[in-house]
Design an enzyme around this catalytic site. Structure first.
Site, PDB file in Angstrom:
ATOM      1  N   THR A 141      23.715  36.980  44.548  1.00  0.00           N
ATOM      2  CA  THR A 141      22.517  37.050  43.697  1.00  0.00           C
ATOM      3  C   THR A 141      21.658  35.790  43.823  1.00  0.00           C
ATOM      4  O   THR A 141      22.176  34.669  43.875  1.00  0.00           O
ATOM      5  CB  THR A 141      22.944  37.208  42.218  1.00  0.00           C
ATOM      6  OG1 THR A 141      23.810  38.334  42.123  1.00  0.00           O
ATOM      7  CG2 THR A 141      21.761  37.380  41.303  1.00  0.00           C
ATOM      8  N   PRO A 143      17.726  33.866  42.444  1.00  0.00           N
ATOM      9  CA  PRO A 143      16.818  33.895  41.292  1.00  0.00           C
ATOM     10  C   PRO A 143      15.868  35.098  41.335  1.00  0.00           C
ATOM     11  O   PRO A 143      15.594  35.717  40.304  1.00  0.00           O
ATOM     12  CB  PRO A 143      16.053  32.569  41.414  1.00  0.00           C
ATOM     13  CG  PRO A 143      17.024  31.652  42.126  1.00  0.00           C
ATOM     14  CD  PRO A 143      17.802  32.526  43.061  1.00  0.00           C
ATOM     15  N   GLY A 146      18.291  40.179  42.351  1.00  0.00           N
ATOM     16  CA  GLY A 146      19.541  40.511  41.680  1.00  0.00           C
ATOM     17  C   GLY A 146      20.001  41.909  42.074  1.00  0.00           C
ATOM     18  O   GLY A 146      20.846  42.083  42.946  1.00  0.00           O
ATOM     19  N   GLY A 247      30.532  46.041  50.574  1.00  0.00           N
ATOM     20  CA  GLY A 247      31.932  46.437  50.763  1.00  0.00           C
ATOM     21  C   GLY A 247      32.858  45.647  49.844  1.00  0.00           C
ATOM     22  O   GLY A 247      33.823  46.187  49.299  1.00  0.00           O
ATOM     23  N   ALA A 252      35.669  44.984  43.973  1.00  0.00           N
ATOM     24  CA  ALA A 252      35.586  44.311  42.671  1.00  0.00           C
ATOM     25  C   ALA A 252      35.187  45.300  41.570  1.00  0.00           C
ATOM     26  O   ALA A 252      35.711  45.253  40.454  1.00  0.00           O
ATOM     27  CB  ALA A 252      34.600  43.160  42.741  1.00  0.00           C
ATOM     28  N   ARG A 253      34.266  46.211  41.890  1.00  0.00           N
ATOM     29  CA  ARG A 253      33.843  47.190  40.870  1.00  0.00           C
ATOM     30  C   ARG A 253      35.025  48.077  40.477  1.00  0.00           C
ATOM     31  O   ARG A 253      35.155  48.472  39.309  1.00  0.00           O
ATOM     32  CB  ARG A 253      32.699  48.049  41.432  1.00  0.00           C
ATOM     33  CG  ARG A 253      31.398  47.284  41.584  1.00  0.00           C
ATOM     34  CD  ARG A 253      30.398  48.063  42.429  1.00  0.00           C
ATOM     35  NE  ARG A 253      29.119  47.354  42.531  1.00  0.00           N
ATOM     36  CZ  ARG A 253      28.127  47.744  43.320  1.00  0.00           C
ATOM     37  NH1 ARG A 253      28.251  48.826  44.085  1.00  0.00           N
ATOM     38  NH2 ARG A 253      27.007  47.060  43.352  1.00  0.00           N
ATOM     39  N   GLU A 373      27.938  42.893  38.993  1.00  0.00           N
ATOM     40  CA  GLU A 373      28.499  43.870  39.952  1.00  0.00           C
ATOM     41  C   GLU A 373      27.698  45.168  39.941  1.00  0.00           C
ATOM     42  O   GLU A 373      28.237  46.249  40.163  1.00  0.00           O
ATOM     43  CB  GLU A 373      29.955  44.194  39.611  1.00  0.00           C
ATOM     44  CG  GLU A 373      30.845  42.988  39.598  1.00  0.00           C
ATOM     45  CD  GLU A 373      31.530  42.776  40.917  1.00  0.00           C
ATOM     46  OE1 GLU A 373      31.220  43.513  41.863  1.00  0.00           O
ATOM     47  OE2 GLU A 373      32.364  41.867  40.987  1.00  0.00           O
ATOM     48  N   HIS A 376      24.177  48.770  34.700  1.00  0.00           N
ATOM     49  CA  HIS A 376      24.411  50.142  34.235  1.00  0.00           C
ATOM     50  C   HIS A 376      23.418  51.110  34.896  1.00  0.00           C
ATOM     51  O   HIS A 376      23.785  52.187  35.362  1.00  0.00           O
ATOM     52  CB  HIS A 376      24.202  50.117  32.724  1.00  0.00           C
ATOM     53  CG  HIS A 376      24.981  51.148  32.010  1.00  0.00           C
ATOM     54  ND1 HIS A 376      26.322  51.348  32.213  1.00  0.00           N
ATOM     55  CD2 HIS A 376      24.598  52.069  31.077  1.00  0.00           C
ATOM     56  CE1 HIS A 376      26.741  52.332  31.434  1.00  0.00           C
ATOM     57  NE2 HIS A 376      25.717  52.782  30.747  1.00  0.00           N
TER      58      HIS A 376
END
Ligand code: TGC
Ligand code: FAD
Length: 394
Positions: A141, A143, A146, A247, A252-253, A373, A376
């Site tokens: 990420t 500034p 994102g 990937g 991580a998600r 990550e 929503h």
């Protein structure tokens, strides 16, 4: 420092323990014990002081929570994805920040080095990261980029046996304490590559991010690259393009999908116990229909979520889980956990806003978990694109 007793009893309404093998149960018992004895007694105080409990780095390494799915020859645990999920659930039952530390190290630092790195890179970094001797962070990420990391500005220029790295990353978990950073940058052709940046390289700094009301026991910072000379041997040789970092995010998600349920389980358990003990109008508040509705809905959502992540774990083990399936689970767990923490907080009345209970801390933490990550909205759009074939991002 107040010592807190952790009374947690895990909800298992559909006898899901029957779906777990002996290894899964052993992993769960070890991590649950660790959280009860080493996290719950201290974490509220660290969160109140907005301080990262540095001792957990070595503890999580010793417990095998860093890179549990990485093969043992590189120091990993050689475990399956259900064991990994269970670890994340138990850690986040304690605190999302503790789970974050482990997610970043395992899925966002060790995974890319293992999946995209050279043999020399694997031997150099993975054992030290697995043991907790070194902490890592993941810089994607920026500034101004994102949700849309493909637009990143951080870049490298070829300079013979090394490259010159310039740019900045923000919102980076573990950054202030990390020895190594897996950083994503554009090369001179505008293609995204990954490289391993080490603390101490000239021009590399990691300023801490202050004033967070969420994930206060997790260290967050920036990565600033001012003409950093990075040896070419630190470039990850086996991946090019946005699919490299994405990937890692898939792994991580997946962990977050289990982890957020852990926070929800803790809040449900706390609200159930409190409501059976708290008497108003002459009877325990658990006896009032409005409170029972909250408890019944919490447990229904937790049980549905547990089934979803377990099935996803089976698909992960079989190598069949798709990124869109992972997005659905990450989004669902964060959504229900956010709602459950809010309902639990209300059930505790005034006590719910204090650090006497874990509920408000979980509630505030989940505002980060539902955002990082992939937000929503982004996960909803990933599902939308998967089922319609139409891209609504752009
Ligand atoms: P798009 O064109 O869709 O995809 C580019 C290439 O990537 C492939 N791909 C994936 N590969 C593996 N896993 C996934 N999940 C993948 N998703 C996509 C895709 O097939 C394509 O491959 P190829 O070969 O055709 O090049 O990319 P896009 O630019 O349109 O963006 C899509 C979008 C918005 C879904 C993506 O960029 C996204 O997920 N945005 C959210 C950003 C995000 O999640 N950032 C997280 C930063 S790290 C973090 O928050 C850590 S917090 C950790 C903690 O503390 O616990
Ligand atoms: P933006 O992308 O600016 O989004 C703002 C809003 O716009 C959101 O509601 C979003 O859903 C919405 N939006 C954006 N695009 C669309 C669209 N196409 N359609 C509809 N709505 C849209 N990053 C790392 O690289 N490494 C880390 O270790 C890391 N750790 C983090 C730790 C914390 C505590 C936090 C808060 C963040 C961390 N992040 C990390 C960054 C995180 O991944 C980003 O914050 C996240 O991806 C969202 O990016 P953004 O904050 O720039 O929001």
């Amino acid at each position: 420092m107040a010592v807190r007793t952790d009374l947690f009893e895990s909800p298992d309404y559909y006898q899901l323990d029957d779906l777990l093998n002996e290894e899964h149960l052993m992993v769960r018992s070890a991590v649950r014990d660790y959280v009860k004895t080493s996290i719950s007694p201290i974490i509220e105080d660290y969160a109140q002081r907005a301080e990262f409990p540095q001792q957990i780095i070595k503890q999580l390494g010793d417990l095998g929570c860093f890179g549990p799915t990485v093969p043992v020859e590189y120091g990993g645990g050689g475990l399956d994805y259900i064991s990994y999920g269970i670890m994340m659930q138990e850690l986040e039952r304690g605190d999302s920040g503790v789970r974050s530390t482990a997610s970043v190290q395992g899925s966002l630092v060790m995974f890319p080095i293992h999946a995209y790195g050279s043999e020399e890179q694997k031997m150099k970094y993975l054992p030290k990261l697995a043991s907790g001797e070194w902490l890592g962070c993941f810089g994607l990420t920026e500034p101004d980029h994102g949700s849309d990391p493909g637009g990143m500005l951080t870049n490298i220029k070829d300079a013979g046996d090394h490259v010159i790295l310039n740019g900045a990353k923000m919102w980076i978990s573990n950054a202030p304490f990390a020895q190594v950073a897996v950083v994503w940058a554009k090369n001179e052709e505008g293609k995204i590559i990954g490289l391993i940046v080490e603390r101490g390289m000239e021009g590399f700094s990691t300023p801490t991010t202050h004033n967070k009301w969420s994930l206060r026991a997790s260290a967050t910072g920036e990565l600033v690259f001012d003409n950093v000379k990075v040896p070419k041997e630190n470039i990850l040789p086996n991946v090019i393009g946005l699919k490299g970092p994405l990937g890692c995010l898939s792994k991580a998600r997946y962990g977050i999908a289990w982890g957020a349920l852990g926070a929800a389980m803790d809040c449900y358990d706390t609200a159930l116990r409190y409501s059976k003990e708290r008497v108003q109008f002459g009877k325990p508040i658990a006896g009032f229909q409005l409170q029972q509705k909250k408890l019944a809905e919490m447990l229904t959502e937790i049980t549905k979520g547990q089934l979803l992540v377990w099935r996803l774990g089976v698909l992960m083990n079989q190598g069949k889980a798709t990124p869109a399936q992972i997005s659905m689970a990450k989004r669902n767990s964060c959504e229900i956990a956010t709602q459950i923490t809010r309902d639990a907080r209300q059930m505790l009345g005034g006590m719910g806003i204090t650090g006497e209970y874990s509920v408000m801390r979980h509630m505030m933490n989940l505002e980060s978990v539902i955002t990082y990550e992939g937000t929503h909205d982004i996960h909803l759009l990933i599902t939308g694109m998967d089922i319609t074939g139409l891209n609504a991002f752009k």
